[in-house]
Write a protein that holds these residues in place. Structure first.
Motif, PDB file in Angstrom:
ATOM      1  N   MET A   1       0.719  -1.365   0.025  1.00 54.19           N
ATOM      2  CA  MET A   1      -0.146   0.098   0.124  1.00 54.19           C
ATOM      3  C   MET A   1       0.976   1.183  -0.201  1.00 54.19           C
ATOM      4  SD  MET A   1      -3.437  -0.741   2.442  1.00 54.19           S
ATOM      5  CE  MET A   1      -2.888  -2.131   3.447  1.00 54.19           C
ATOM      6  N   LEU A   2       1.770   1.227   1.000  1.00 53.09           N
ATOM      7  CA  LEU A   2       2.744   2.262   1.055  1.00 53.09           C
ATOM      8  C   LEU A   2       3.453   2.577  -0.410  1.00 53.09           C
ATOM      9  CD1 LEU A   2       4.210   2.066   4.725  1.00 53.09           C
ATOM     10  CD2 LEU A   2       2.895   4.099   3.694  1.00 53.09           C
ATOM     11  N   SER A   3       3.911   1.421  -0.864  1.00 51.52           N
ATOM     12  CA  SER A   3       4.453   1.692  -2.403  1.00 51.52           C
ATOM     13  C   SER A   3       3.796   2.264  -3.331  1.00 51.52           C
ATOM     14  CB  SER A   3       5.122   0.311  -2.790  1.00 51.52           C
ATOM     15  OG  SER A   3       5.747   0.455  -4.115  1.00 51.52           O
ATOM     16  N   LEU A   4       2.475   1.960  -3.615  1.00 49.73           N
ATOM     17  CA  LEU A   4       1.530   2.530  -4.370  1.00 49.73           C
ATOM     18  C   LEU A   4       1.252   3.975  -3.982  1.00 49.73           C
ATOM     19  CD1 LEU A   4      -0.860  -0.274  -4.837  1.00 49.73           C
ATOM     20  CD2 LEU A   4       0.440   0.627  -6.661  1.00 49.73           C
ATOM     21  N   LEU A   5       1.090   4.284  -2.868  1.00 47.15           N
ATOM     22  CA  LEU A   5       0.835   5.639  -2.334  1.00 47.15           C
ATOM     23  C   LEU A   5       2.177   6.516  -2.652  1.00 47.15           C
ATOM     24  CD1 LEU A   5      -0.864   4.916   0.863  1.00 47.15           C
ATOM     25  CD2 LEU A   5      -2.094   6.049  -1.187  1.00 47.15           C
ATOM     26  N   TYR A   6       3.101   5.910  -2.559  1.00 46.94           N
ATOM     27  CA  TYR A   6       4.404   6.793  -2.839  1.00 46.94           C
ATOM     28  C   TYR A   6       4.617   7.146  -4.311  1.00 46.94           C
ATOM     29  CZ  TYR A   6       9.478   7.806  -3.305  1.00 46.94           C
ATOM     30  OH  TYR A   6      10.729   8.460  -3.404  1.00 46.94           O
ATOM     31  N   GLN A   7       4.226   6.092  -5.030  1.00 50.49           N
ATOM     32  CA  GLN A   7       4.192   6.296  -6.646  1.00 50.49           C
ATOM     33  C   GLN A   7       3.097   7.111  -6.999  1.00 50.49           C
ATOM     34  OE1 GLN A   7       4.841   2.414  -8.756  1.00 50.49           O
ATOM     35  NE2 GLN A   7       4.865   1.459  -6.817  1.00 50.49           N
TER      36      GLN A   7
END
Length: 180
Positions: A1-7
């Protein structure tokens, strides 16, 4: 989730403010809770943001620790920014390592979103208003007026954390996700 939010978060107008489909949210939450594989990259980033806030709200005692609630709330009453930052760093030392690890990634994401606030309209204040209630809550429930005042204080604290995250967590917070 954090990776997607970061991207996707930095280029998404109103990330954390807008919510995705309630039906999709419920279905994905049930799948995640049952341990099923979920490909969040195929879903709306707003659903992912809602799922992430829900995940934070379900951390027992909150990620910032409800036991330290009074200390967190009083941090902003301290003197200058340096004193506030030192107090925050001391409080962070009292948190479980897993919480600190997750906090670094959360504020890494919030920082990169805030850096592009002209594009996404999510400055530190707006992000704090949206995410603060998911990061800390009082250990006991209270009246709506007291809760409202508490949320204002926690939002101010989270705004300060976002604005000063590199000084609080270290400059490497900006590169936690590497080149995605």
């Amino acid at each position: 989730m954090l990776s997607l939010l970061y991207q996707e978060g930095p280029s998404t107008k109103g990330i954390f403010r807008r919510s995705g489909s309630a039906k999709t949210f419920k279905e994905l939450k049930e799948k995640l809770d049952s341990g099923a594989e979920v490909d969040l990259a195929r879903e709306s980033i707003f659903v992912t943001a809602s799922l992430f806030k829900d995940f934070l709200r379900n951390i027992p005692g909150s990620i910032l620790s409800s036991q330290l609630c009074d200390k967190w709330v009083s941090v902003l009453d301290e003197g200058n920014n340096e004193e506030k930052i030192k107090s925050i760093q001391r409080l962070i030392e009292h948190l479980p390592r897993a919480n600190v690890f997750l906090l670094r990634y959360i504020f890494g994401v919030l920082h990169v979103i805030e850096m592009r606030s002209e594009e996404n309209q999510m400055n530190a204040f707006n992000l704090a208003v949206c995410i603060a209630p998911s990061l800390l809550w009082p250990p006991v429930s209270s009246t709506p007026d007291i809760e409202s005042e508490f949320i204002k204080k926690i939002s101010s604290l989270v705004q300060f954390l976002i604005e000063n995250c590199c000084r609080i967590f270290g400059d490497e917070i900006t590169s936690l996700f590497g080149e995605i």
